[in-house]
Scaffold this active site. Structure first.
Site, PDB file in Angstrom:
ATOM      1  CG  ASP A 176     -30.365  -3.615-102.360  1.00  0.00           C
ATOM      2  OD1 ASP A 176     -31.398  -2.966-102.102  1.00  0.00           O
ATOM      3  OD2 ASP A 176     -29.879  -4.462-101.594  1.00  0.00           O
TER       4      ASP A 176
ATOM      5  CG  ASN B 242     -39.581  -5.682-104.298  1.00  0.00           C
ATOM      6  OD1 ASN B 242     -38.976  -5.547-105.357  1.00  0.00           O
ATOM      7  ND2 ASN B 242     -38.930  -5.839-103.150  1.00  0.00           N
TER       8      ASN B 242
HETATM    9  C1  FPP Z   1     -34.200  -1.612-104.456  1.00  0.00           C
HETATM   10  O1  FPP Z   1     -33.792  -0.596-103.564  1.00  0.00           O
HETATM   11  C2  FPP Z   1     -34.888  -1.031-105.626  1.00  0.00           C
HETATM   12  C3  FPP Z   1     -36.138  -1.342-106.054  1.00  0.00           C
HETATM   13  C4  FPP Z   1     -36.998  -2.341-105.396  1.00  0.00           C
HETATM   14  C5  FPP Z   1     -36.765  -0.669-107.226  1.00  0.00           C
HETATM   15  C6  FPP Z   1     -35.842  -0.471-108.384  1.00  0.00           C
HETATM   16  C7  FPP Z   1     -36.581   0.152-109.496  1.00  0.00           C
HETATM   17  C8  FPP Z   1     -36.096   1.148-110.278  1.00  0.00           C
HETATM   18  C9  FPP Z   1     -34.772   1.743-110.114  1.00  0.00           C
HETATM   19  C10 FPP Z   1     -36.974   1.663-111.383  1.00  0.00           C
HETATM   20  C11 FPP Z   1     -36.709   0.933-112.678  1.00  0.00           C
HETATM   21  C12 FPP Z   1     -37.675   1.402-113.724  1.00  0.00           C
HETATM   22  C13 FPP Z   1     -37.941   0.774-114.900  1.00  0.00           C
HETATM   23  C14 FPP Z   1     -39.015   1.262-115.771  1.00  0.00           C
HETATM   24  C15 FPP Z   1     -37.207  -0.392-115.356  1.00  0.00           C
HETATM   25  P1  FPP Z   1     -34.384  -0.608-102.097  1.00  0.00           P
HETATM   26  O2  FPP Z   1     -35.625   0.189-102.072  1.00  0.00           O
HETATM   27  O3  FPP Z   1     -34.530  -2.025-101.636  1.00  0.00           O
HETATM   28  O4  FPP Z   1     -33.253   0.110-101.280  1.00  0.00           O
HETATM   29  P2  FPP Z   1     -32.908  -0.133 -99.741  1.00  0.00           P
HETATM   30  O5  FPP Z   1     -32.359  -1.532 -99.649  1.00  0.00           O
HETATM   31  O6  FPP Z   1     -31.875   0.905 -99.462  1.00  0.00           O
HETATM   32  O7  FPP Z   1     -34.161   0.046 -98.966  1.00  0.00           O
END
Ligand code: FPP
Length: 250
Positions: free
Chosen positions: A29, A77
């Site tokens: 996160d 998501n």
């Molecule tokens: C949450 O941060 C993150 C995600 C929903 C996506 C995570 C995915 C990756 C790191 C890519 C992984 C790739 C592979 C191929 C396994 P957020 O966007 O919710 O952050 P925020 O809470 O600060 O908005």
């Protein structure tokens, strides 16, 4: 996973090999906030998040942790802006394609959990290819939760079991924890011992609701793209100080 071979990093001397978690799960996160803090679009945070995940996978493998599960995309998501969802789908696809050779070299076995049928077909193809190509690898098991929801996973397990009862293959009394767990996406995987969540949020957000029953939870304020080896080391130190009683008395 990088292009050039990198020497394995040794286990820090203050960690006991025999007390390491066998299976680590991560809620990655804070990508969006990381990007926002730098005045960059949210997708830059996801891009950096991939680098963090690659480094963590290698570190787990080097230190003898046998399984890593990452929450890449939840059933909730889909509610994000269209461009962000589209970017993530393309990113997953590209990463899988680009990293396959490296996963083979490092003996990573990749598997996916979640409702994969709802993903873009080109991503499903890439997933099938990566899973089939790495299926006999002997190294770390890397599980990617994609379009995953814990409640949805439990419901599909209930439906499958109900069908077996309806067909007369089992009776309700046959349903126990072992049988139930066999109907989850994670049927062949041990439960996580340690759950790490970055960015300070104190919740599990529909992740592995059944499997995390006895996991130790470690939350850090660090945003996912900044979660490095030193942070992981700290999480493992905290884990090794926990007294895991599984409901019993120590
Ligand atoms: C949450 O941060 C993150 C995600 C929903 C996506 C995570 C995915 C990756 C790191 C890519 C992984 C790739 C592979 C191929 C396994 P957020 O966007 O919710 O952050 P925020 O809470 O600060 O908005």
């Amino acid at each position: 996973m990088t292009a050039k071979p990198v020497a394995p990093s040794p286990l820090p001397i203050d960690l006991k090999q025999e007390r390491l978690p066998k299976h680590v799960a991560v809620i990655m996160d804070g990508n969006g906030r990381w990007a926002k803090q730098r005045g960059r679009p949210r997708i830059m945070g996801h891009r950096r998040g991939v680098d963090t995940l690659k480094k963590l996978l290698r570190c787990c493998s080097d230190w003898g942790i046998s399984a890593l599960t990452a929450y890449a995309f939840s059933t909730e998501n889909w509610g994000r802006p269209l461009e962000e969802v589209g970017f993530l789908m393309t990113l997953f696809e590209r990463v899988l394609r680009q990293e396959l050779a490296e996963m083979m070299a490092e003996q990573v076995r990749i598997q996916f959990v979640g409702d994969l049928a709802a993903l873009p077909e080109s991503l499903q193809d890439e997933i099938d290819r990566a899973v089939a190509t790495t299926q006999h690898n002997q190294g770390i098991l890397f599980t990617v939760a994609t379009n995953y929801g814990g409640r949805q996973e439990i419901i599909q397990a209930c439906q499958a079991i109900a069908l077996q009862v309806q067909r007369g293959e089992i009776v309700p009394q046959d349903i126990d924890e072992t049988l139930f767990a066999r109907h989850l996406y994670t049927a062949d995987t041990s439960d996580p011992d340690l759950l790490i969540r970055t960015s300070g949020e104190m919740r599990i957000s529909n992740f592995l609701l059944w499997q995390l029953a006895y996991a130790e939870i470690y939350v850090t304020n660090t945003l996912w793209p900044d979660f490095d080896q030193a942070e992981f080391h700290q999480a493992l130190c905290a884990y090794q100080q926990r007294d895991r009683r599984f409901g019993k008395v120590s």
